[in-house]
Motif scaffolding. Structure first.
Motif, short mmCIF file in Angstrom:
data_model
loop_
_atom_site.label_atom_id
_atom_site.label_comp_id
_atom_site.label_asym_id
_atom_site.label_seq_id
_atom_site.Cartn_x
_atom_site.Cartn_y
_atom_site.Cartn_z
N ARG A 121 0.81 -1.21 0.00
CA ARG A 121 0.00 0.00 0.00
C ARG A 121 0.85 1.27 0.00
NH1 ARG A 121 -4.56 -0.70 4.74
NH2 ARG A 121 -5.75 -2.46 3.88
N CYS A 122 1.86 1.29 0.86
CA CYS A 122 2.58 2.54 1.16
C CYS A 122 3.86 2.73 0.35
CB CYS A 122 2.90 2.62 2.66
SG CYS A 122 1.44 2.46 3.72
N SER A 123 4.39 1.66 -0.23
CA SER A 123 5.68 1.77 -0.91
C SER A 123 5.53 2.42 -2.28
CB SER A 123 6.31 0.37 -1.07
OG SER A 123 6.54 -0.23 0.19
N ASP A 124 6.57 3.08 -2.71
CA ASP A 124 6.66 3.68 -4.05
C ASP A 124 8.00 3.24 -4.64
OD1 ASP A 124 6.32 5.14 -6.33
OD2 ASP A 124 6.83 7.07 -5.41
N PRO A 125 8.08 1.99 -5.12
CA PRO A 125 9.37 1.42 -5.52
C PRO A 125 10.08 2.23 -6.60
CG PRO A 125 7.66 -0.28 -5.39
CD PRO A 125 6.96 1.03 -5.30
N LYS A 126 11.40 2.34 -6.43
CA LYS A 126 12.25 3.02 -7.41
C LYS A 126 13.12 1.98 -8.12
CE LYS A 126 12.67 7.03 -4.34
NZ LYS A 126 13.62 7.88 -3.58
N ALA A 127 13.68 2.37 -9.26
CA ALA A 127 14.63 1.50 -9.96
C ALA A 127 15.85 1.28 -9.07
CB ALA A 127 15.04 2.13 -11.28
N VAL A 128 16.48 0.12 -9.24
CA VAL A 128 17.60 -0.21 -8.36
C VAL A 128 18.80 0.71 -8.58
CG1 VAL A 128 16.90 -2.61 -8.11
CG2 VAL A 128 18.46 -1.95 -9.95
N ALA A 129 18.76 1.52 -9.63
CA ALA A 129 19.83 2.50 -9.83
C ALA A 129 19.89 3.48 -8.66
CB ALA A 129 19.61 3.26 -11.13
N SER A 130 18.81 3.55 -7.87
CA SER A 130 18.80 4.44 -6.69
C SER A 130 19.82 4.02 -5.65
CB SER A 130 17.41 4.46 -6.06
OG SER A 130 16.42 4.86 -6.98
N LEU A 131 20.31 2.78 -5.76
CA LEU A 131 21.33 2.32 -4.80
C LEU A 131 22.70 2.92 -5.07
CD1 LEU A 131 20.42 -1.48 -4.59
CD2 LEU A 131 19.98 0.26 -2.86
N SER A 132 22.86 3.59 -6.20
CA SER A 132 24.19 4.11 -6.56
C SER A 132 24.69 5.11 -5.53
CB SER A 132 24.13 4.77 -7.94
OG SER A 132 23.20 5.86 -7.94
N ALA A 133 23.76 5.88 -4.91
CA ALA A 133 24.19 6.86 -3.90
C ALA A 133 24.78 6.15 -2.69
CB ALA A 133 23.01 7.73 -3.48
N LEU A 134 24.23 4.99 -2.32
CA LEU A 134 24.78 4.24 -1.19
C LEU A 134 26.13 3.64 -1.53
CD1 LEU A 134 21.68 2.29 0.22
CD2 LEU A 134 22.83 4.25 1.23
N ALA A 135 26.30 3.27 -2.79
CA ALA A 135 27.52 2.59 -3.18
C ALA A 135 28.76 3.47 -3.05
CB ALA A 135 27.40 2.09 -4.63
N VAL A 136 28.57 4.80 -2.98
CA VAL A 136 29.73 5.69 -2.88
C VAL A 136 29.83 6.34 -1.51
CG1 VAL A 136 29.77 6.16 -5.35
CG2 VAL A 136 28.42 7.63 -3.85
N GLN A 137 28.95 5.96 -0.60
CA GLN A 137 29.03 6.51 0.76
C GLN A 137 29.97 5.67 1.60
OE1 GLN A 137 25.38 7.33 2.80
NE2 GLN A 137 24.45 8.36 1.04
N GLN A 138 30.90 6.34 2.28
CA GLN A 138 31.94 5.65 3.02
C GLN A 138 31.36 4.79 4.14
OE1 GLN A 138 35.17 5.53 2.32
NE2 GLN A 138 35.45 4.10 3.99
N ASN A 139 30.39 5.33 4.86
CA ASN A 139 29.88 4.63 6.05
C ASN A 139 28.54 3.96 5.81
OD1 ASN A 139 32.09 5.51 7.61
ND2 ASN A 139 31.09 7.48 7.98
N ALA A 140 28.09 3.90 4.56
CA ALA A 140 26.80 3.27 4.28
C ALA A 140 26.89 1.77 4.54
CB ALA A 140 26.38 3.54 2.85
N SER A 141 25.81 1.19 5.02
CA SER A 141 25.80 -0.25 5.30
C SER A 141 24.67 -0.89 4.53
CB SER A 141 25.63 -0.50 6.80
OG SER A 141 24.41 0.07 7.26
#
Length: 773
Positions: free
Chosen positions: A643-663
């Motif tokens: 009901r509540c989700s608004d799924p995005k393309a997995v390309a949205s993970l690119s911002a996490l991939a370059v964050q030093q402390n992202a888990s």
């Protein structure tokens, strides 16, 4: 070369820079801006030790401050160096050096430290270059000499000039405070009311994940300086809350005491003008203070009083799951007989010889509920201050003519209740240590206070049961100031509200405990059953498509395609998410899988950190239907609310991939993908009875009540056995109702619609099982 130490002047060097390079200021650094032809100039204010990332790559962090027009911490920026560039720079970069850096990339800062919202990232692999203009010895000496005169100039707002929606700097004297305590989230919280010469008060609510990072306030009258505190208006009153970059200094409020700031920060400014402000506030406090809770020593206490006590801890022991014993002394003698808590000698931590030597000078303080964890962490020998300690009189059963004083630190944070460890250099500690060292303990070897019979002089378990419920098998995590309300009173009230009750568990549902695990949406409160994992294979195969070659060129992934059956009838594509364009170790890696079966996913989940099932749509990768888990981690599947989700393309993970402390954790991934994460929760119905009536209360809890993660119960035999043991303790089969243990808990009443009618229901909250159950 990537790192060059300049031998001439910085100005002369800058004239030789290529024309294509233009200087960029901090205010113009924004995510998305093109930095290919830019350079940044700044002075090194902090450099951290060289470290290694999990993949072995060198990492070096520097904090730069603009050399020009710098006025505050917000004019500093973090710079992250990687690889050989980090190793070479660490050898030649020193504090005070001026750096000119080019070839950097700009990413969102991974630290909420009040500095620039972006961070500079550089490595020799991307062609980054650093030019270093060293700080000469004469320049260093000169800068140290004039360090006060060039310190940033801050403006401080009087409390009567505050406006809502602003971020300001303040000075004030502490009128009331609550020592740091665990909030309902994961942060620590401290509530501080400050006043100044305008006779205006401001209530500040401060949060930080690190308890020691909150202001170190030890008593009313201390002076505080808050930088970058946000002011907001609520019900016509101004309030202060922590904002990004919040920082605090605290000072002893005693007139004449050294003006030494208490802080965990290594970087702060403090001028002669600041010193004068502190001294002026001290003088004002001395002539205007009125503390509501008196500070006292043990020789001056009176029955029923609440007071603050500064003392030394000589022994400690666990009493039960909801209370803890602290043996303390302050060198003076309590004028009344005091109760001694009976604990096993082996359970008492401390020097037994010293405890026996001081037995006529120590008192036993029992602390409850939310103070227990801090009490456990105290070290014998610590000097501590307890706030709003209660000296209560109690008579042994059947002996109303005999009374003793009990010392209780009740649960909750009302009236500032709490415990603080005082540092060795604190003025009050120095005075107390000098006094304790001057005592001749031999004169206290004999008891000068009328003693009671041994069986009367000890506080045995249950002697204060009615008032303090030490034998409850539950612990209250908040609202301990609530009084206990009888069940029949609650049943006769039709107004939704919160209650504290003490009752016994007559029965519970469901009897098969694994059936109590449900999935809950935190937004729409939709409650649903946990799907059977074996049902997913059909859904996974139905959604499988032949991997699109265009989807294999994902910038932050390395992809491979496997012909599983060697005849082209089934393909599986696996996309390995990289960090800084490097693969991680399998146990730290996130992978995405196309065309995988349930067997494939379960096999890979044993080796990799997490798995996201995806499919190709044109040249993009997207999530599967949310009827299947969007993320797999070990034996646990994570679902999104349809009901509540608004799924995005997995390309949205690119911002996490370059964050030093992202888990690669479920909550982080869900947020990046626009998924509202369903929570695993226990859902049970308890029938509670206190002798005046019974009511059914629902438990909807993720892990706090049982201290067991609901997400792991379905896959862990150990957790299932723990659940069975706990419920057998709370509601043992065949036990006489009089022998059932007491549960102390909070419940809230609320209305739910049942057709056209509204029905009053009850839910348990802010309660957990005691550790020893």
């Amino acid at each position: 070369m990537p790192v060059e130490v300049l031998k001439g002047t910085l100005q002369g060097f800058k004239t030789s820079l290529p024309n294509r390079l233009q200087k960029v200021d901090l205010k113009h650094l924004r995510l998305g801006c093109n930095c290919a032809n830019k350079y940044f100039q700044g002075a090194v204010v902090i450099s951290y030790p060289l470290t290694r990332l999990e993949n072995g790559k060198a990492f070096f962090k520097i904090v730069l401050q603009e050399s020009e027009n710098s006025s505050s911490r917000t004019d500093t920026i973090n710079m992250l160096l990687f690889g050989k560039l980090a190793e070479d720079s660490e050898k030649v970069v020193h504090q005070g050096d001026t750096l000119v850096v080019a070839g950097f990339s700009l990413t969102k800062s991974a630290s909420e430290d009040g500095r620039h919202c972006c961070q500079l990232e550089m490595s020799d692999e991307t062609g980054s270059t650093i030019y270093i203009c060293p700080k000469s010895p004469c320049t260093a000496a000169a800068s140290e000499t004039v360090s006060i005169s060039v310190a940033p100039k801050y403006t401080y707002t009087p409390l009567n000039h505050l406006k809502g929606g602003t971020v300001v700097n303040l000075y004030g004297a502490v009128k009331f405070f609550k020592p740091p305590y665990v909030s309902k989230g994961t942060d620590y919280c401290s509530v501080v009311t400050i006043v100044d010469q305008s006779d205006t008060k401001l209530v500040c609510t401060l949060f930080n994940a690190n308890r020691d990072a909150l202001p170190k306030i030890y008593k009313n009258g201390d002076i505080v300086r808050f930088h970058r505190i946000k002011v907001q208006e609520f019900n016509g009153q101004m309030q202060g809350v922590t904002s990004n970059g919040f920082a605090a200094l605290t000072f002893d409020g005693t007139v004449g005491a050294p003006v030494v700031p208490r802080t965990t920060s290594k970087l702060f400014t403090f001028t002669e003008e600041d010193k004068k402000t502190v001294e002026d506030l001290r003088i004002w406090v001395a002539s205007n203070s009125s503390n509501s809770v008196p500070a006292a020593n043990l020789s001056s206490i009176q029955p029923q009083m609440f007071f603050d006590l500064t003392c030394q801890l000589v022994g400690k022991a666990k009493v039960d799951g909801a209370s803890y014993l602290l043996k303390v002394w302050d060198g003076t003698k309590c004028p009344f007989p005091s109760w001694k808590v009976l604990v096993k000698e082996d359970d008492l931590e401390g020097d037994s010889v010293l405890i026996n030597q001081l037995k006529n000078l120590t008192v036993d303080v029992v602390v409850y509920d939310n103070h227990v964890q801090l009490a456990k962490s105290l070290k014998v020998g610590n000097f501590i201050r307890m706030y709003s300690l209660h000296a209560k009189t109690q008579s042994p059963e059947g002996k109303p003519d005999v009374s003793y004083v009990q010392f209780h630190l009740h649960g909750g944070t009302g009236y500032g209740r709490g415990i603080t460890v005082l540092p060795e250099n604190h003025t009050d500690v120095k005075k107390l240590k000098a006094f304790l060292d001057s005592l001749d303990l031999r004169k206290y070897a004999g008891s000068e206070i009328p003693s009671a019979e041994p069986e009367d002089s000890y506080l045995t378990l249950g002697s204060c049961l009615e008032a303090y419920q030490e034998l409850s098998v539950t612990v209250l995590t908040d609202h301990q100031h609530f009084d206990v309300t009888a069940v029949n009173t609650i049943l006769n009230s039709r107004i939704p509200q919160q209650y504290r009750i003490r009752a016994k568990l007559r029965r519970f549902e469901p009897k098969k405990l694994h059936q109590s695990i449900k999935l809950l949406c935190p937004q729409c409160n939709l409650l649903q059953e946990v799907p059977d994992v074996t049902e997913f294979d059909t859904l996974l195969q139905a959604s499988a498509t032949r991997p699109n070659p265009d989807s294999q060129n994902i910038p932050f992934c390395e992809s491979v395609v496997w012909d599983i059956e060697s005849q082209g009838s089934r393909y599986v594509a696996v996309h390995f998410v990289t960090r800084y364009e490097l693969l991680q170790e399998p146990e730290d890696s996130l992978i995405m899988i196309e065309g995988g079966t349930l067997r494939d996913i379960l096999r890979l989940s044993k080796k990799f950190k997490g798995i996201i099932p995806v499919r190709s749509v044109e040249d993009n990768l997207v999530l599967l239907d949310l009827s299947v888990p969007f993320f797999w981690q070990g034996n646990i599947q994570y679902y999104g609310c349809q009901r509540c989700s608004d799924p995005k393309a997995v390309a949205s993970l690119s911002a996490l991939a370059v964050q030093q402390n992202a888990s690669w954790e479920p909550t982080t991934i869900a947020e990046a993908l626009g998924i509202v994460l369903l929570q695993y929760v226990f859902v049970m119905k308890f029938t509670l009875d206190d002798g005046t009536g019974t009511l059914d209360a629902y438990l909807v809890d993720a892990e706090n009540f049982f201290q067991i993660p609901a997400s792991e119960v379905l896959t862990s035999n150990i957790f299932q056995e723990d659940m069975e043991r706990i419920m057998n303790k709370l509601c043992p089969t065949g036990r006489n109702p009089d022998g059932l243990p007491w549960l102390e808990c909070f419940i809230k009443s609320y209305y739910v619609k049942n057709g056209r009618e509204e029905q009053l229901s009850y839910q348990i909250f802010d309660t957990m099982i005691a550790e020893d159950v």
